[in-house]
Design an enzyme around this catalytic site. Structure first.
Site, mmCIF file in Angstrom:
data_model
loop_
_atom_site.group_PDB
_atom_site.id
_atom_site.type_symbol
_atom_site.label_atom_id
_atom_site.label_comp_id
_atom_site.label_asym_id
_atom_site.label_seq_id
_atom_site.Cartn_x
_atom_site.Cartn_y
_atom_site.Cartn_z
ATOM 1 N N CYS C 149 0.827 -1.206 0.000
ATOM 2 C CA CYS C 149 0.000 0.000 0.000
ATOM 3 C C CYS C 149 0.866 1.263 0.000
ATOM 4 O O CYS C 149 0.705 2.129 -0.862
ATOM 5 C CB CYS C 149 -0.952 -0.028 1.183
ATOM 6 S SG CYS C 149 -0.199 -0.426 2.765
ATOM 7 N N TYR C 150 1.786 1.365 0.949
ATOM 8 C CA TYR C 150 2.672 2.526 0.943
ATOM 9 C C TYR C 150 3.454 2.607 -0.371
ATOM 10 O O TYR C 150 3.555 3.679 -0.978
ATOM 11 C CB TYR C 150 3.660 2.467 2.111
ATOM 12 C CG TYR C 150 3.090 2.766 3.479
ATOM 13 C CD1 TYR C 150 2.476 3.990 3.752
ATOM 14 C CD2 TYR C 150 3.194 1.854 4.520
ATOM 15 C CE1 TYR C 150 1.977 4.275 5.022
ATOM 16 C CE2 TYR C 150 2.702 2.140 5.794
ATOM 17 C CZ TYR C 150 2.103 3.351 6.039
ATOM 18 O OH TYR C 150 1.627 3.637 7.288
#
Lengths: 346, 346, 346, 346
Positions: C149-150
């Site tokens: 996600c990051y």
């Protein structure tokens, strides 16, 4: 200065006790126990205490605790049953925040808590620590059964009606909602932020453990104590940290009574009960972090259903603040000592 | 006991001032003003004050205020410019929580605030009220420019690095986040719960009014004060009520320095700055409702970028608590008087 | 219609996959596995699925899964290493949402994940599933390593700068913040509502497992791939359920470039990347529940630090939505099929 | 494809209508009006629509609207009174989400809304748009009075009891709680995040405008329609964005009825009503963003008080989703068309 000990210091009522007791001008907290965190500095778990508290969690030990003047139990049910008798025999004053001594009928306790009652012998000695009802008995007590969070908010809301036999007591309704800290500091999926935030639900609709305690005390509060009390109690879970809000519904049997005056008079001299003016209703945040409870009463559309709303901070007036209030009464301190800070708003 | 007045009591810094001052053992709050709420009881707006405060909002009036020993301004920018001179001339001590006297360069102030500076004559008299830098000057000051919330958290985080010329000062970064109370009690759609909750955003990326104040003070803090200071400051809006968290990034010019020791030494005697042990990083809730700030420093992967995180409660150390801390210093009280309560957790 | 299976369906990426796949017009979800919930109806755990899903969790079984056309892994790291080879050998297409195949260097993986790499042999086959970079390779892939996600939010924000060698690539900063669902559906005290709500903190400051993945991909993205990439990456935890917001800082080496035009051109044909007009910055809620990412670029005060903000829904474009986007590409469907719903606002 | 117009597109029910209608396969949204935002692109206000919607707000104009097949009113009360007649006369179908046509007794409407009724002539034509009661009439209707949010949740919860005359209908209680989006997108201090977050309160205890609508419809729902209906309705404000939860209390007059079977049978063929299995109770998040309602029924301690809990998303089934459901019925589309997405969880 009195010396106090806290058994079960890692939960939310434990940390709240510390927050209040460390600022109390007449108290020295000398012992704090935790089986799971033995040897750990309290301030390493609760960073808000850094610089204010050098305590180290120790394993619960009767001899250590017996060196205190007062011992608080902030433990799951069953623990106080085991440890209190030895302290009691040594003359130590005990304030139990758990459910262990709240219900006078041991069989009823066993039904709701699903285990044998571990200390029936002390039940007659335990005083139910709701100062607004039992202040005189608390002064003399050695063992306090501190009321639960929902029971405190509900009783304060209904007492004026029941003490005066004004409502149909076998058809009472309490629609209650609690902040999540009431569920404790437990590693459960149901309590995760991603599960609780931005949502709302009823729970334990078919029966919550606080019900028998509430019915017992409301029954006793009635002028005509033979009238039965039946409460439909539905708790809900709020996506907030602290706060209980209860909305109470009862059918008035006498429509002529001035409810606003009744409530204001009943609580006029209570330091921790505030009756709102007519037309205002309390928000939980107005008592956040304080020991105050706040009430309002109304009769919508002038019909015969009376509605009372009542708020407390579940960790303060609903648990640790009330415990300190009991301590103040037991020790002859001013009842507001250490409890006179303002609620945090916003 | 000293007598204090509060100008602009209806906003969040105003109510926070009241929360702190009403509990302060050496203070009597005698005047509180509001143009919009003149004649209204303070406790009718802020129910947490019911039973603790009989004050009525009055229109701001110099004669009334001049009867106080100290007057706090919790007003939008521009208001203090108008009212302070008359009070100053009468010898009243003033603590201004607004931006009116923070920036020493009136032209710079006018650029960022978009209006003429209303009180240049008092700029040389105003002491920037960050006790961790200006404690001695605060003792003698008659007019305090209380620092902004972001500037407090950022300066406390960067001071040890800049005071020792350890980093590339023209390439500093502050990624900051504030609770919504920092935006004030204003009826704006952008601040509604339905707009803010469950979301996060940067704002004022192209320039926030706190930037020139921060650069001015960081510039002055440097050992080699001729080095330029350039800060890229990006504020963000958090769906929380109180709390500022800043994450600071700077390029170390000397990799041999022991950063942990540097920070611990710098703040060893500061009552309201807590440096976390290595490996721990502060949460905003650990300072909620308290005047404490809490810092941590790290050098990820041992590279040359130093990361500092710094938290405060924007309404307390970031505004009203810091104002009270300044008052304590100006009046010769213990610096922690009225500010020694524990942060509210959970 | 293709037949798909989901391994590890009880976590948040699993339920998000179901939400997207059950509404996908070209997909039939035929198998969903969970060791802990074997035999339980999916809709009994996730009530939003009641009436829309008859699936029962089964124990993971290669033969069952091999009857599917595509198998998604929504599992903790290490699980895909064990199960993927057998499926791969049978020609099944696999989209792994875990970290197992993202890092090309097995030794580096072992360093960050603290265990031996269980499937080095398939590393060369795995395609990093960021369509905005690897669309052509994804079309032909049998095994997709779906980005974290990051990493997704950070890469989308930095790609235009690095692909054109515009910034000092060994001094990049990513100040990132994630909603709590990014931490998964795990029974941990640190993730409780009472711990997370109304607070904010940095975590893993000294090193987060997503760092090597990001540096690997940014390194590869550079025009001059020999330039080193060093990123200081500090993640923070937001009291929101869904959403990642990253604020990126880099030093421009060429001040003449039109950054707005650069970003708009780079993503002009991307269905899931939206570049905001100059002066606007994205909120996480503007992508809540959708596969869209949204970016803004600025150069505060005209200085040489470029600031990019980038938002995604961590469960959608940051995990399950991106996995479905990969599936669409692999299967020759329209890339937006099943992903064209609007973000939920408010 | 039908052509639709939306009057009053800037509020939360307006944007929710757009979210649903833009994804609806049989609808083209051709007109959206706003007096305050005339000329502004819809996607400039609601960034989630960027790339999905080219509409520009126009001033409301009967001729423009009359080019549509169906016009939705998402306006404050009173607006539809003024604009609907001209559209009605031209044969345009109208779905009014406001309160303007819900109450059949114009005098009663005037009492609760404090202004003259602007369109009594169309009251007999308006069909109350609760499909679970009036599906057949909706098919033929030209003017729909779409039910309010609280009324929808309360009626769905009580209908099975009242339709079968099972409870004491003049002693009904609805303890209801709504997410803040129900209060609309209005710039009011009371709706700020800093005021609403982390708190809970009752409001409008002495009378909420939805009460007469609910009593009117419950009265009509009874088998014995001469029995009076009296409801004590206390709404509360939740610190969540979307969701209504109502907890209903009624006294059973016949204890032999199988309530679970009654509810399951009543709603067996309803696409948007889900009765939970015995022992389960719905959370608001289980319907977030969807048109589903979810119910549970219980009889705590086997006493004669029946408790029903009922949840909807106030913006979807409580407003815009229900409006689309009405449209589908009026147009002969499948009732679930455009409404079949899954609730967003977590």
């Amino acid at each position: 200065m009195i010396s106090v000990g806290v058994v079960g210091g890692t939960g939310y009522t434990g940390i709240e006790l510390l927050r209040l007791l460390l600022n109390h001008p007449r108290v020295s907290v000398d012992v704090i126990t935790s089986r799971t965190e033995e040897g750990v500095a309290v301030a390493d778990i609760y960073h808000n205490l850094r610089g204010h508290c050098d305590l180290i969690f120790s394993a619960p030990d009767v001899d250590n605790l017996a060196a205190c003047d007062i011992v608080f139990f902030a433990t799951p049910h069953g623990v106080a049953h085991q440890l209190v008798p030895a302290l009691y025999d040594k003359g130590i004053k005990v304030i139990d925040l758990s459910a262990d001594f709240r219900i006078k009928d041991a069989t009823l306790w066993e039904h709701w808590y699903g285990q044998p009652h571990g200390c029936e012998s002390l039940l007659p000695e335990a005083v139910y620590g709701l100062p607004e009802v039992n202040r005189e008995a608390i002064k003399e007590a050695q063992l306090i059964a501190c009321p639960g969070c929902y029971p405190t908010a509900i009783q304060l809301g209904l007492l004026p009606l029941l003490e005066n036999d004004l409502v149909d007591s076998d058809n009472l309704i309490a629609s209650a909602a609690s902040g999540i800290s009431g569920a404790g500091r437990q590693a459960k999926v149901d309590l995760l932020h991603a599960e609780i935030s931005d949502s709302f639900k009823a729970y334990a609709v078919e029966g919550h453990r606080h019900l028998p305690e509430i019915e017992q005390e409301l029954q006793a509060a009635q002028k005509n104590s033979k009238k039965s009390v039946k409460l439909t109690f539905v708790p809900h879970l709020l996506p907030i940290i602290r706060g209980i809000h209860v909305t109470l519904y009862a059918n008035l049997e006498d429509l002529s009574v001035d409810l606003q005056a009744l409530y204001e008079k009943r609580y006029a001299s209570e330091p921790f009960v505030d009756v709102m003016p007519q037309g205002f209703f309390p928000q939980t945040r107005s008592v956040r972090s304080s020991n105050m409870s706040r009430l309002a009463v109304a009769r919508p559309q002038g019909r015969n259903t009376v509605v009372v709303t009542s708020v407390i901070d579940n960790l303060t007036k609903g648990a640790s603040g009330q415990a300190v209030q009991n301590m103040n009464i037991m020790c002859g301190f001013s009842e507001q000592e250490g409890l006179d800070h303002l609620a945090l708003l916003p």
